[in-house]
Design an enzyme around this catalytic site. Sequence first.
Site, short mmCIF file in Angstrom:
data_model
loop_
_atom_site.label_atom_id
_atom_site.label_comp_id
_atom_site.label_asym_id
_atom_site.label_seq_id
_atom_site.Cartn_x
_atom_site.Cartn_y
_atom_site.Cartn_z
N CYS A 252 -2.76 18.76 1.79
CA CYS A 252 -2.94 19.01 0.23
C CYS A 252 -3.86 20.50 0.32
CB CYS A 252 -3.57 17.86 -0.28
SG CYS A 252 -2.98 16.43 -0.26
N CYS B 60 -6.70 17.79 -3.26
CA CYS B 60 -6.34 16.57 -3.16
C CYS B 60 -7.02 15.89 -4.33
CB CYS B 60 -6.64 15.97 -1.81
SG CYS B 60 -5.71 14.17 -1.41
N CYS C 24 0.49 16.29 -3.28
CA CYS C 24 1.83 14.97 -3.45
C CYS C 24 2.41 15.59 -4.62
CB CYS C 24 1.23 13.71 -3.68
SG CYS C 24 0.46 13.14 -1.98
N ASP D 294 -6.24 10.64 0.82
CA ASP D 294 -5.88 9.23 0.45
C ASP D 294 -4.51 8.79 1.18
OD1 ASP D 294 -7.85 9.69 -1.54
OD2 ASP D 294 -6.74 9.64 -3.05
N SER E 97 -2.86 4.21 -6.36
CA SER E 97 -2.51 5.72 -6.41
C SER E 97 -1.72 6.05 -7.65
CB SER E 97 -1.54 5.58 -5.24
OG SER E 97 -0.90 6.87 -5.13
#
Length: 565
Positions: A56, A129, A201, A88, A478
Amino acid sequence: MAHSDDHNTRPFSSLVVDGMERAPSRAMLHAVGFKNEDFKKPQIGIASTWSMVTPCNMHINKLADSAAAGVDNANGKAVIFNTITISDGISMGTEGMKYSLVSREVIADSIETVVGCQGFDGIVAIGGCDKNMPGCMIGISRLNRPAIFVYGGTIMPGCHKDKKLDVVSVFEAVGARANNQINDTELAEIEAKAIPGAGSCGGMYTANTMASAIEALGMSLPNSSAQAAISNDKRLDCERAGAAVLELIKNNIKPSDIMTKAAFENAITIVIALGGSTNAVLHILAMANAANVDITLDDFTRIGKRVPLVADLKPSGRYLMTELIEIGGIQPLMKILLDKGLLHGDCLTVTGKTLAENLADVKPYPEDQDVIHSLDNPIKKDSHLVVLYGNLAPGGSVAKITGKEGLRFVGTAKVFDAEEQALQSILNGDIVKGDVIVIRYEGPKGGPGMREMLSPTSAIMGKGLGKEVALITDGRFSGGTHGFVVGHITPEAYVGGPLAIIENGDTIIIDAETNELKLVIDEHEIVKRLESWTQPAPRYTRGVLAKYAKLVSSASLGAVTDNLD
């Protein structure tokens, strides 16, 4: 742009470098590359969250260089400094994940510390992130100096058997492997292909959610949330941010002029329309707290009644952020919402213009796209972020309910005092249809650190139990989580919240229509159990986690650490 006697554009750096007595400071700065003329320019701190800890953030050093070039070319003086990031995705499901939410505070504290100490006149903060973004924004709010946030950008998708992959694909593949739906070879192939390079992500998980929220808040340049990490657009975004922060200084526009209650309502509106992460609730509460703006859980409910979920994005939908970028990002969606009266168009932004002015020339989405539904044909007519109260959550809790899971779940409690125990039970096949998995002592104080539960929720999905079981916790989820889940339950178990006294076999009702989370036992029994409950010993007594546990507020207040009254 600025002269030595013009302290209006250098209100802080002038105190550090102007005058005969500041010669020692200037001497130190000569060594890091300052020339004589630089002392007459506004100094802009570039807060870089670069590190090789996670994909990230691994490209953000180059983005920081581009932001610095933007500052220097606009006749400012950029100074790059670093702050931390954790991952994470890498630490998920381990003891180390307890540091995740804590890192938000460390990032905020470090930005405040460096900028406050060095006397920077403005800030460009670049985050990748999840925790980087609210961490940067909390630091920016506390300092209240002209500032812009730049999102590091989303990752490109991986690919396996003609299907696009992201990190959640791997978590769910673990559940599928445990269920013998795939073999070790296929799991290894998915693992190897899912993360092809730099960027955050790829679905509408927490990073993309928060980037979108901050753009809607007015604190990023238009489109900053919707550019791939490795792209010319992202490099230009950084350069423009560097130049734009000098304009903010010239016009004396501070974060407090932009981050108003109406602007936070715009951010909440975008999060709902996009189907964003439950973490956005926690982070928006914390960001508003730092900005001295009164936002509560109930604002999410109020706004959620009139704003539909229209984005068909992962984790609950079909598409990735890269596919939203291809059709124009969130700007056309914001224009649609503005035209329908669902956004406040008069909010000031970091362009120096209002939101409505920024959106005036935005082109609509192409007609053949189905990533973003029309407001007349939404995926859900109201918010997927549902705030539940009740005898299990007197202080509130947050559920992510897209409607695909159903709107009501009644089941039987299976209680775990830690995430690892629950995960093992799921993978072993001990969890069956009709169970409500209860994971407690994972709250901000009890964990400490409020871990995300992506491992258990993904294992549930991988086992094919997504619609058959529910999961409730005082921890977090998450942005990659989907299914019938309720988190942020307050008061948390560690401080004696009712979650602490649930027993195996108790009936629990989760109702997204009445917004209730209920333990179906007699009120006298609840009182009796609470009276016999004793607080467990703290899991950490020294170091960062112990300090955090002592300072942190309830999740319903954003889990902030600087409300010290």
